[in-house]
Write a protein that holds these residues in place. Structure first.
Motif, mmCIF file in Angstrom:
data_model
loop_
_atom_site.group_PDB
_atom_site.id
_atom_site.type_symbol
_atom_site.label_atom_id
_atom_site.label_comp_id
_atom_site.label_asym_id
_atom_site.label_seq_id
_atom_site.Cartn_x
_atom_site.Cartn_y
_atom_site.Cartn_z
ATOM 1 N N VAL A 154 0.520 -1.301 0.333
ATOM 2 C CA VAL A 154 -0.028 -0.053 -0.116
ATOM 3 C C VAL A 154 0.850 1.067 -0.011
ATOM 4 O O VAL A 154 1.894 1.464 0.795
ATOM 5 C CB VAL A 154 -1.026 0.081 1.300
ATOM 6 N N ASP A 178 -5.012 6.603 -0.117
ATOM 7 C CA ASP A 178 -4.374 5.009 -0.063
ATOM 8 C C ASP A 178 -4.140 4.343 -1.096
ATOM 9 O O ASP A 178 -5.737 4.096 -1.586
ATOM 10 C CB ASP A 178 -4.233 4.469 0.876
ATOM 11 N N ARG A 234 1.106 5.037 0.885
ATOM 12 C CA ARG A 234 0.031 5.731 1.947
ATOM 13 C C ARG A 234 -0.099 7.064 1.169
ATOM 14 O O ARG A 234 0.573 7.814 0.903
ATOM 15 C CB ARG A 234 0.803 6.086 3.329
#
Length: 362
Positions: free
Chosen positions: A148, A161, A150
């Motif tokens: 992921v 995200d 951010r």
């Protein structure tokens, strides 16, 4: 470049899409690629130039998703780095056509092309963490969730995200089709303004034989034409035209509007280290003097440049003025004469060497 999936045709946007795109702009449906016009006045210029800038720059391509003659979405490759074999894929579907599975079908089709015929080794897909529909598309297409980012995305109401997904060439069930990202794979197919260039099949054997049999031009310049028969034509179409996917690729040429085989255009002696390849062609007697050889040669040369080659060469026998004319019309520059460099019927001929460079095409 055209990709056919079960229900979709993925193809470049074209001027003939003007009415379709105007209707999309008027409806304010937001799914077209970045840079798409917001007003009707910009549609024509976008279809002629803007939507193709990504392709001309060598960084990817925007394709329309077409179902039953309607543009139902768009899918793109972008941030493509041909040297390292990586790209990113993105897509959008018309709001009226969502929920029908068009997005995963298009993504899977273009991803398979990129990792096989496109010669790339990695396709990346990024989706908003709070967009479960996009996450499902990636998962349905076999992408692996890798992490992921951010705040990696941004929308009107702020940062988002992003989930990163990746698919590698070895992830495909068919296995890697190239060697270290090199090679042409099988099944490469492309389109130009008037032509389709596709793999040979057994059904082409009759037209190949008819083109070669007793034609004085082909028999004069092509040493393999001597004693040609239908069995040799069939062997070429089903076997020999498909045997060297690392160093070359052979295309049957046919009119987009339909009709008999136009001829053949091919790549040979592809040197992936030096970024140099050679093209050659022949045209059926019934299809000559229509500009087909020039158009096909230019299309294949552009394809090679997109695959990372920086120089394409062409050899024409010194007495073959028609072939030399094709090279010049296709933008090739004459560099000199190679002594006794080209086999022709009955011996070896001096050959005029032509070249086309990447910055002259892209």
């Amino acid at each position: 470049m055209t990709i056919n999936t079960k229900r979709l045709v993925l193809r470049p946007f074209e001027p003939g899409d003007t009415d379709r795109v105007r209707a999309i702009v008027e409806s304010r449906a937001a799914f077209l690629p970045p840079g798409a016009p917001g007003h009707l006045a910009g549609v024509s210029q976008w279809l002629t130039y803007g939507v193709h800038e990504l392709w001309r720059s060598g960084q990817g391509i925007h394709l329309a998703m077409v179902a039953d003659g309607m543009i139902v979405g768009a899918v793109s490759l972008f941030r493509t780095v041909w040297g390292s074999g990586t790209t990113e894929i993105g897509y959008g579907v018309h709001p009226a056509h969502r929920g029908r599975g068009y997005a995963p079908e298009a993504v899977a089709g273009l991803t398979e092309w990129a990792l096989t015929h496109g010669g790339l080794r990695r396709v990346e897909l990024r989706a908003n963490l709070d967009n479960p529909a996009s996450l499902r598309v990636a998962e349905k297409c076999g992408f692996t969730r890798e992490g992921v980012l951010r705040g990696g995305g941004y929308e009107d109401d702020g940062p988002r995200d992003l989930v990163i997904f990746g698919l590698l060439s070895q992830d495909l069930s068919m296995g890697p089709p190239t060697v270290n990202g090199r090679g042409f794979g099988t099944g490469v197919r492309m389109q130009s303004e008037h032509l389709v260039m596709r793999p040979f099949t057994g059904t082409d054997a009759g037209d190949v034989f008819a083109a070669v049999d007793r034609d004085p031009e082909i028999n004069r310049w092509m040493p393999w034409a001597e004693g040609y028969d239908l069995q040799r034509a069939y062997d070429w179409c089903t076997r020999y035209a498909h045997t060297d996917a690392l160093n070359g690729v052979q295309f049957a040429i046919e009119p987009r509007a339909g009709g008999r085989l136009v001829g053949s255009v091919g790549v040979q002696r592809a040197d992936w280290e030096r970024g140099d390849a050679e093209v050659g062609y022949w045209i059926s007697p019934w299809a000559r003097r229509r500009g087909y050889a020039c158009e096909a040669t230019r299309a294949v040369s552009t394809y090679l440049m997109m695959r990372g080659f920086h120089r394409v060469t062409l050899l024409a026998a010194v007495g073959n003025l028609a072939s030399q004319g094709v090279a010049r019309k296709a933008g090739f520059v004459e560099e000199g004469v190679l002594r006794r460099a080209l086999p022709v019927s009955g011996g070896i001929s001096d050959a005029v060497l032509f070249s086309l460079l990447k910055d002259e095409v892209l």
